[in-house]
Enzyme design. Sequence first.
Site, PDB file in Angstrom:
ATOM      1  N   GLU A 121      49.165  38.075  33.219  1.00  0.00           N
ATOM      2  CA  GLU A 121      48.593  37.653  34.498  1.00  0.00           C
ATOM      3  C   GLU A 121      47.546  38.659  34.977  1.00  0.00           C
ATOM      4  OE1 GLU A 121      49.123  34.762  35.777  1.00  0.00           O
ATOM      5  OE2 GLU A 121      50.573  34.266  34.208  1.00  0.00           O
TER       6      GLU A 121
ATOM      7  N   ASP B 236      45.942  37.160  26.949  1.00  0.00           N
ATOM      8  CA  ASP B 236      46.929  37.582  25.952  1.00  0.00           C
ATOM      9  C   ASP B 236      46.485  38.856  25.255  1.00  0.00           C
ATOM     10  OD1 ASP B 236      48.661  35.521  26.475  1.00  0.00           O
ATOM     11  OD2 ASP B 236      48.099  34.304  24.742  1.00  0.00           O
TER      12      ASP B 236
END
Length: 415
Positions: free
Chosen positions: A279, A360
């Site tokens: 996030e 990611d």
Amino acid sequence: MTDAFSLLFACALALTLSLKLWLGWRHIRHIARHRHQVPAAFRDSITLEQHKHAADYTIAKTRLGLLSAWLDTALIAGLTFGGGLQWLAVHSQQWFAQPLLSGLALIAAVAVISGLVSLPLSLYGTFGIEARFGFNKTTIGLYLMDQVKGLLIGAVIGLPLVTLVLWLMDISGPLWWLWVWLVWSAFQLLMVAIFPTVIAPLFNKFQPLQDDALKTRIESLLQRAGFKSQGVFVMDGSRRSSHGNAYFTGFGSAKRIVFFDTLLSQLSHAEIEAVLAHELGHFKRRHIVKRIAMAFGLSLALLWVLGQLLHTPWFYAGLGVTVPSTAMALILFFTATPAFTFPLTPLSSRMSRRHEYEADDFASEQTRADDLIGALVKLYRDNASTLTPDPIHSMFYDSHPPAALRIQHLKGNHA
């Protein structure tokens, strides 16, 4: 010109519905074909029974989405070609002589009708599908309370905003669309700022994270990532659903990190840290700023187009209306636009998936890639997310890459 525009809109509406139905049925058939075998990459972590459960859940949701597409199209056709908007416009002007009030009444009536049409599907989705697959935790009382709160918030915030927009459209001359865009953009930023502390607490409870070990781990990650927030909070998501999630919201000094309590019960500390790092990747790679800028640019373009159509008789007549007004122009434009723009959906989906890969990558730089992989597998399993989506359906709709590709990317880049 009127007949040509009517035909163009009818074709766009039919094409959009056909495309949604084709994509949905492709998705259902593809998942059904792969229902009886777990993909090789997941055989050590997901059982065949869990895989079948996810397949059946996804198929049920997709079928509901197909029904929703039919109802949405029927509603749009009924409001335009069926004369629904024309009838509402005539009666709103009878109810209120003042144009601003009649415009507000017209917009409110359309919003109520749309909400009532979608309510049965929402009820079935929550108390039918979600309950049948073991995810729903909400009660009918809590559900209705959420609906009432949403309606009141919409009225308190939405009616003044719409009033201001209609007023600007009437008094600002040819450049009204620019003034409306400035107001809309400021409103969007205001909502981002007040949502964490004003609106979200009306629906959920937010408590500071109490786990000291996890808090220490998170604070270390935030320091490494250079991220300052107002705090780390736990939301009582389990009151409504067993699905888990995490997010951060707000901007500037008002940013806060939120974990669903369900997520904390599903993952280890290392996996939670990896999810948070993902996030944070969106923040560090400026994805939020890019998405806001794109939304602002798109809204400006759409309002400019509406500015060119506002005083064009064929625009109203082509959509079944003979009572033009600023309120009617807004309704017609934002009712008709999705039929023309839906085929462009893969463009925004592609950008979102690229952002997910970048987030990611950031997470695997700040934490162990294996921890993020472990968290993703658990979330796919516990949220019953299908591991075998149809590739074309996924390309069109999915904001996140398919599970296999996402994990392959993590393993390949950070072996």
